[in-house]
Design an enzyme around this catalytic site. Sequence first.
Site, short mmCIF file in Angstrom:
data_model
loop_
_atom_site.label_atom_id
_atom_site.label_comp_id
_atom_site.label_asym_id
_atom_site.label_seq_id
_atom_site.Cartn_x
_atom_site.Cartn_y
_atom_site.Cartn_z
N ALA A 1 -1.79 3.49 0.59
CA ALA A 1 -2.37 3.05 -0.68
C ALA A 1 -1.37 2.11 -1.34
O ALA A 1 -0.16 2.21 -1.12
CB ALA A 1 -2.62 4.26 -1.57
N GLU B 1 -4.41 7.87 7.20
CA GLU B 1 -5.62 8.63 6.84
C GLU B 1 -6.88 7.82 7.15
O GLU B 1 -7.88 8.38 7.65
CB GLU B 1 -5.56 9.02 5.36
CG GLU B 1 -4.44 10.03 5.11
CD GLU B 1 -4.18 10.29 3.63
OE1 GLU B 1 -3.94 11.45 3.28
OE2 GLU B 1 -4.19 9.34 2.84
N GLU C 1 4.16 10.20 1.91
CA GLU C 1 3.91 10.33 0.47
C GLU C 1 4.94 11.18 -0.24
O GLU C 1 5.23 10.98 -1.42
CB GLU C 1 2.51 10.93 0.22
CG GLU C 1 1.36 9.99 0.55
CD GLU C 1 0.86 10.10 1.99
OE1 GLU C 1 1.62 10.55 2.87
OE2 GLU C 1 -0.29 9.72 2.22
N GLY D 1 -2.13 6.48 3.30
CA GLY D 1 -3.57 6.20 3.34
C GLY D 1 -3.97 5.38 4.56
O GLY D 1 -5.13 5.44 4.98
N1 DAK Z 1 2.04 -0.49 -1.35
C1 DAK Z 1 2.36 -1.68 -1.90
N2 DAK Z 1 3.15 -2.57 -1.29
C2 DAK Z 1 3.66 -2.25 -0.09
C3 DAK Z 1 3.37 -1.01 0.53
C4 DAK Z 1 2.51 -0.10 -0.15
N3 DAK Z 1 2.12 1.07 0.37
N4 DAK Z 1 4.02 -0.98 1.71
C5 DAK Z 1 4.68 -2.14 1.82
N5 DAK Z 1 4.46 -2.91 0.74
C6 DAK Z 1 4.99 -4.24 0.46
C7 DAK Z 1 6.48 -4.19 0.08
O1 DAK Z 1 6.60 -3.87 -1.27
C8 DAK Z 1 6.89 -5.60 0.41
O2 DAK Z 1 6.43 -6.45 -0.63
P1 DAK Z 1 7.45 -7.53 -1.32
O3 DAK Z 1 8.63 -6.75 -1.74
O4 DAK Z 1 7.74 -8.48 -0.21
O5 DAK Z 1 6.62 -8.10 -2.42
C9 DAK Z 1 6.07 -5.93 1.65
O6 DAK Z 1 4.98 -5.03 1.65
C10 DAK Z 1 6.85 -5.73 2.95
O7 DAK Z 1 7.39 -4.41 2.94
P2 DAK Z 1 8.95 -4.11 3.19
O8 DAK Z 1 9.79 -5.22 2.71
O9 DAK Z 1 9.19 -2.76 2.61
O10 DAK Z 1 8.99 -4.07 4.79
P3 DAK Z 1 9.98 -3.22 5.71
O11 DAK Z 1 9.76 -3.69 7.09
O12 DAK Z 1 11.38 -3.23 5.16
O13 DAK Z 1 9.48 -1.72 5.58
C11 DAK Z 1 7.76 0.03 5.54
C12 DAK Z 1 8.20 -1.37 6.09
C13 DAK Z 1 6.32 0.27 5.98
C14 DAK Z 1 8.66 1.09 6.17
C15 DAK Z 1 7.91 0.05 4.01
O14 DAK Z 1 7.23 -1.08 3.46
C16 DAK Z 1 7.37 1.28 3.38
O15 DAK Z 1 7.99 2.34 3.41
N6 DAK Z 1 6.19 1.14 2.73
C17 DAK Z 1 5.60 2.22 1.99
C18 DAK Z 1 4.97 3.22 2.93
C19 DAK Z 1 4.41 4.38 2.16
O16 DAK Z 1 5.13 5.07 1.40
N7 DAK Z 1 3.10 4.62 2.32
C20 DAK Z 1 2.42 5.66 1.59
C21 DAK Z 1 1.85 5.06 0.33
S1 DAK Z 1 1.21 6.32 -0.67
C22 DAK Z 1 -4.15 10.17 -3.88
C23 DAK Z 1 -4.69 10.01 -2.62
C24 DAK Z 1 -4.07 9.23 -1.65
C25 DAK Z 1 -2.88 8.64 -1.91
C26 DAK Z 1 -2.32 8.80 -3.17
C27 DAK Z 1 -2.94 9.56 -4.16
N8 DAK Z 1 -4.79 10.92 -4.94
C28 DAK Z 1 -6.06 11.59 -4.59
C29 DAK Z 1 -4.34 10.97 -6.25
C30 DAK Z 1 -2.24 7.85 -0.90
C31 DAK Z 1 -1.00 7.48 -1.07
C32 DAK Z 1 -0.33 6.60 -0.15
O17 DAK Z 1 -0.83 6.09 0.85
#
Ligand code: DAK
Length: 258
Positions: free
Chosen positions: A65, A112, A132, A109
């Site tokens: 997400a 998922e 998450e 997500g």
């Molecule tokens: N959201 C927004 N931007 C993201 C992103 C994300 N999930 N993942 C990556 N990006 C963006 C980065 O911010 C960066 O943007 P700029 O800084 O260049 O503007 C760009 O994509 C490239 O990412 P990185 O520079 O970080 O690239 P790396 O190769 O260094 O790292 C990575 C890749 C995939 C390891 C890293 O980007 C990372 O850890 N990303 C986040 C992964 C993550 O935490 N995913 C889970 C998201 S939370 C809910 C239901 C569902 C959910 C929530 C609530 N409720 C019912 C309330 C679901 C939640 C999720 O999915």
Amino acid sequence: MTYETLLIEIDGPVAVITLNRPDALNALNDKLVTELTDALNGFEKDASIGCVVVTGAGRAFAAGADIKEMRVQSYMDAYGNDFITRNWERASTFRKPIIAAVNGFALGGGCELAMMCDFILASDAAKFGQPEINLGVMPGAGGTQRLTRFVGKSKAMEMCLTGRMMDAAEAERSGLVSRVVPAADLLNEAKAVAKKIASQSRPIAMMTKESVNAAYETMLRQGMMFERRLFHSMFATNDQKEGMNAFVDKRPPKFSNS
Ligand code: DAK
């Protein structure tokens, strides 16, 4: 169909949906999931489409997400607007076969969403995870439930509690993905599998997927009953007659989807 966050390619009876926010690793924002829902609604109605492939542009399937969009939400924003439930889960109710072709990161997500599809083909560069917990939340679109059913409690628990990623080989070993193929071949392989599925009788393929999915949602006895009822009903189709006659006549079947 033209979208801001998706690319659509139609190849005969196969529709390929590419999640297309590569600069954000295809993070799933509200626009993208709303457009995905719209595209799937269209393909479900479109009789020319027999199978859908979902993949991602660049080095991710989807990194979850969109954290930048989500971080400011209050409880009432999330609950009041029915965040996730409102427009995220269409892939899991899509009636035609749908394949996730996971080319890179499938996190949160993104993992998922891949698990909502009927099966996952992975490239050897794919990485899966439910990170998450690192953000102070837990999976909210099926991660604790579907991942546990795919890979078992021990591995799902470890992944959800630590946020560790799994590579493609581990994902295949654990039953999360059906097959791993070289990255350069992923899309062609996914399309070839989708074409094969689309060449079968459409109603029979739809019933088959319903029956396999029932294994995840019912007790064994009810699931067996459901399978038996669907199996019996297939003898009312023209395609059952055609498929079996073609075998006996030693010719390929010509299904009429009826
Ligand atoms: N959201 C927004 N931007 C993201 C992103 C994300 N999930 N993942 C990556 N990006 C963006 C980065 O911010 C960066 O943007 P700029 O800084 O260049 O503007 C760009 O994509 C490239 O990412 P990185 O520079 O970080 O690239 P790396 O190769 O260094 O790292 C990575 C890749 C995939 C390891 C890293 O980007 C990372 O850890 N990303 C986040 C992964 C993550 O935490 N995913 C889970 C998201 S939370 C809910 C239901 C569902 C959910 C929530 C609530 N409720 C019912 C309330 C679901 C939640 C999720 O999915």
